[in-house]
Design a protein around this motif. Structure first.
Motif, PDB file in Angstrom:
ATOM      1  N   TYR A 218       0.833  -1.211   0.000  1.00 48.14           N
ATOM      2  CA  TYR A 218       0.000   0.000   0.000  1.00 48.14           C
ATOM      3  C   TYR A 218       0.868   1.262   0.000  1.00 48.14           C
ATOM      4  O   TYR A 218       0.494   2.275  -0.592  1.00 48.14           O
ATOM      5  N   GLU A 219       2.005   1.198   0.651  1.00 47.80           N
ATOM      6  CA  GLU A 219       2.934   2.336   0.611  1.00 47.80           C
ATOM      7  C   GLU A 219       3.463   2.531  -0.802  1.00 47.80           C
ATOM      8  O   GLU A 219       3.662   3.673  -1.257  1.00 47.80           O
ATOM      9  N   PHE A 220       3.676   1.432  -1.512  1.00 46.09           N
ATOM     10  CA  PHE A 220       4.114   1.499  -2.909  1.00 46.09           C
ATOM     11  C   PHE A 220       3.059   2.212  -3.754  1.00 46.09           C
ATOM     12  O   PHE A 220       3.374   3.059  -4.600  1.00 46.09           O
ATOM     13  N   ILE A 221       1.799   1.878  -3.515  1.00 45.48           N
ATOM     14  CA  ILE A 221       0.706   2.521  -4.254  1.00 45.48           C
ATOM     15  C   ILE A 221       0.631   4.009  -3.934  1.00 45.48           C
ATOM     16  O   ILE A 221       0.374   4.841  -4.824  1.00 45.48           O
ATOM     17  N   LYS A 222       0.844   4.367  -2.678  1.00 41.30           N
ATOM     18  CA  LYS A 222       0.855   5.790  -2.304  1.00 41.30           C
ATOM     19  C   LYS A 222       1.933   6.548  -3.077  1.00 41.30           C
ATOM     20  O   LYS A 222       1.728   7.678  -3.519  1.00 41.30           O
ATOM     21  N   LYS A 223       3.074   5.920  -3.252  1.00 37.87           N
ATOM     22  CA  LYS A 223       4.166   6.545  -4.016  1.00 37.87           C
ATOM     23  C   LYS A 223       3.790   6.669  -5.489  1.00 37.87           C
ATOM     24  O   LYS A 223       4.149   7.652  -6.149  1.00 37.87           O
ATOM     25  N   LEU A 224       3.046   5.679  -6.005  1.00 36.23           N
ATOM     26  CA  LEU A 224       2.580   5.766  -7.390  1.00 36.23           C
ATOM     27  C   LEU A 224       1.670   6.976  -7.578  1.00 36.23           C
ATOM     28  O   LEU A 224       1.738   7.677  -8.592  1.00 36.23           O
ATOM     29  N   LYS A 225       0.835   7.238  -6.581  1.00 36.10           N
ATOM     30  CA  LYS A 225      -0.107   8.359  -6.664  1.00 36.10           C
ATOM     31  C   LYS A 225       0.598   9.707  -6.685  1.00 36.10           C
ATOM     32  O   LYS A 225       0.044  10.698  -7.179  1.00 36.10           O
ATOM     33  N   THR A 226       1.797   9.762  -6.147  1.00 31.18           N
ATOM     34  CA  THR A 226       2.553  11.027  -6.118  1.00 31.18           C
ATOM     35  C   THR A 226       3.679  11.051  -7.141  1.00 31.18           C
ATOM     36  O   THR A 226       4.504  11.963  -7.144  1.00 31.18           O
ATOM     37  N   GLY A 227       3.692  10.031  -8.012  1.00 24.83           N
ATOM     38  CA  GLY A 227       4.695  10.008  -9.081  1.00 24.83           C
ATOM     39  C   GLY A 227       6.100   9.711  -8.612  1.00 24.83           C
ATOM     40  O   GLY A 227       7.073  10.018  -9.306  1.00 24.83           O
ATOM     41  N   LYS A 228       6.237   9.069  -7.444  1.00 26.50           N
ATOM     42  CA  LYS A 228       7.570   8.814  -6.882  1.00 26.50           C
ATOM     43  C   LYS A 228       8.109   7.422  -7.206  1.00 26.50           C
ATOM     44  O   LYS A 228       9.099   6.993  -6.619  1.00 26.50           O
ATOM     45  N   VAL A 229       7.443   6.721  -8.121  1.00 25.96           N
ATOM     46  CA  VAL A 229       7.904   5.385  -8.510  1.00 25.96           C
ATOM     47  C   VAL A 229       8.354   5.414  -9.962  1.00 25.96           C
ATOM     48  O   VAL A 229       7.636   5.909 -10.837  1.00 25.96           O
ATOM     49  N   ASN A 230       9.535   4.881 -10.222  1.00 26.94           N
ATOM     50  CA  ASN A 230      10.027   4.750 -11.597  1.00 26.94           C
ATOM     51  C   ASN A 230       9.790   3.310 -12.037  1.00 26.94           C
ATOM     52  O   ASN A 230      10.551   2.405 -11.680  1.00 26.94           O
ATOM     53  N   LEU A 231       8.714   3.089 -12.777  1.00 32.47           N
ATOM     54  CA  LEU A 231       8.368   1.734 -13.195  1.00 32.47           C
ATOM     55  C   LEU A 231       9.410   1.128 -14.125  1.00 32.47           C
ATOM     56  O   LEU A 231       9.549  -0.093 -14.198  1.00 32.47           O
TER      57      LEU A 231
END
Length: 433
Positions: A218-231
């Motif tokens: 869920y923390e990973f998803i939160k980061k996705l929502k703020t654009g902080k994940v480089n897929l």
């Protein structure tokens, strides 16, 4: 007999008569109240078992003859969220809504609080987690379902000899098996191009396999929502899509990847046109109908790497997939009571348990039920559960599967490249509140 004794005797007789008549009258009143017909409705979002649900409704009415349970099927391609939103907007919500876990939070203000129901204590640990808000249980876990690569053991062994699923530990192991099947003129796999299958199920693995700790997912998803994940650099996403690239090389629909339908899958798998199908155990009724003579099926995990020790290469996704919620807005107290009776009938009545497990081929998420579905796919899931080789995906937004599923369809068809797919997934999450 003295006048005093006579009067005393008569008074006693009158009192007894009044008492007996009162009880009789009360029984008539209760009988009349209990004989009042109540109609309840159940919105079904599992189209593959709609006809079986009709049979279950009839069985329920044998126990509760005063309750008429009507099944309202959701149309193919329509999301449960859209259907229920429309029904509430029209003031005609079903008594019981069968919805995805992700939708419970959105409608919880319309649903009955079920915290004090007896079955809450009998639910398998963890099955109420995603439908409990501030300590209040707002839904009933209806089914444990799992998905992965369904294999037709008969076809594989007829083609290449004895098949031991435990030998497939990596992506390369799976591709080597596919190559052997293809050399013998058997198409290895079918990928059904359904947005819910691709967006919710296949890509769902990428969110659930980030960590065994669901909180970290869920923390990973939160980061996705703020654009902080480089897929582009995410190991799990890339590993899962590397596997997807391999699967589509051997896809039955390789030349027309978006042309398939759900109904096509059971026919192709059951009749040996393909050896594998990416799907879940909910497909068993159709597989059985397509070929009643074959019951040798099981699940292989979708490998996400070439590491034979990778937990996610030997585990399948399994968990509560559908939730039953009771309406508290458009249905009367009598209808709400009847809806509760249906849930309790499933959990505690022997006929209800048999209907749930055998007629619907469902794995019930309750500790007190010892019945096991007869179908091989359910048995395969139960074996993974017992061995601790399952994991859950986090609750995703209701529009994830139609929107991201559409992106996966384009990727399946080769319309977009992986970098473009990642951009579309990133842009989707940036719109989620």
């Amino acid at each position: 007999m003295s006048l005093k004794k006579f009067l005393s005797t008569m008074i006693g007789v009158v009192l007894v008569f009044i008492l007996v008549f009162g009880i009789y009258s009360l029984n008539i009143t209760v009988s009349k109240a209990g004989s009042k017909k109540v109609k309840i409705t159940l919105m079904s979002t599992k189209g593959e078992i709609n006809s079986q649900l009709e049979d279950v409704a009839k069985s329920f009415s044998k126990t509760y003859p005063n309750v008429n349970l009507e099944i309202i099927p959701v149309g193919a391609g329509q999301s449960p969220f859209e259907k229920l939103s429309t029904m509430y907007a029209s003031g005609n919500a079903p008594s019981i809504s069968m919805i995805d876990p992700s939708d419970v939070a959105k409608f919880k203000s319309y649903f009955l609080n079920l915290t004090k129901e007896k079955w809450v204590k009998d639910a398998i640990n963890g099955t109420l987690d995603d439908i409990t808000f501030n300590g209040q249980v707002m839904g009933f876990p209806f089914a444990i379902e799992g998905y992965g690569l369904i294999y037709n053991k008969q076809v594989i062994e007829k083609t290449i000899g004895k098949f031991n699923p435990s030998t497939i530990k990596t992506r390369n192991d799976l591709e080597n098996l596919f190559k052997k099947l293809q050399q013998k003129k058997v198409t290895p796999i079918l990928i059904s191009p359904l947005d819910w299958s691709l967006g919710a199920h296949y890509l769902g693995i990428a969110y659930g396999a980030q960590s065994k700790d669901m909180q970290k997912n869920y923390e990973f998803i939160k980061k996705l929502k703020t654009g902080k994940v480089n897929l582009q650099t995410n190991k799990v996403f890339n590993g899962l899509l590397d596997t997807f690239d391999m699967l589509r090389k051997y896809n039955y629909l390789k030349n027309s990847p978006l042309a398939g339908t759900y109904e096509q899958g059971p026919q192709l798998l059951a009749n040996g046109k393909v050896a594998f199908w990416f799907m879940g155990n909910w497909a068993w009724p159709q597989i059985k109908d397509a070929n009643p003579q074959n019951s040798e099926y099981g699940f292989l995990p979708v490998p996400i790497s070439n590491d034979p020790n990778d937990f996610y290469n030997k585990a399948i996704v399994a968990g509560p997939s559908k939730i039953l919620c009771i309406d508290a807005k458009n249905n009367s107290k009598a209808q709400q009571l009847a809806a509760k009776q249906f849930l309790n009938w499933l959990v505690y009545n022997s006929d209800g348990q048999k209907a749930w497990v055998y007629t619907l081929s469902i794995i019930p998420p309750f500790k007190n039920i010892n019945l096991t579905p007869n179908d091989p796919l359910a048995k395969s899931i139960i074996s993974y559960l017992k061995e601790g080789r399952t994991f859950r995906t986090p609750i995703l937004p209701s529009d994830h599967w139609p929107k991201v599923g559409a992106s996966m369809q384009k990727y399946l068809a080769g319309i977009i490249k992986r970098s473009q797919l990642y951009t579309e997934i990133k842009n989707y999450w940036l719109t989620v509140k």
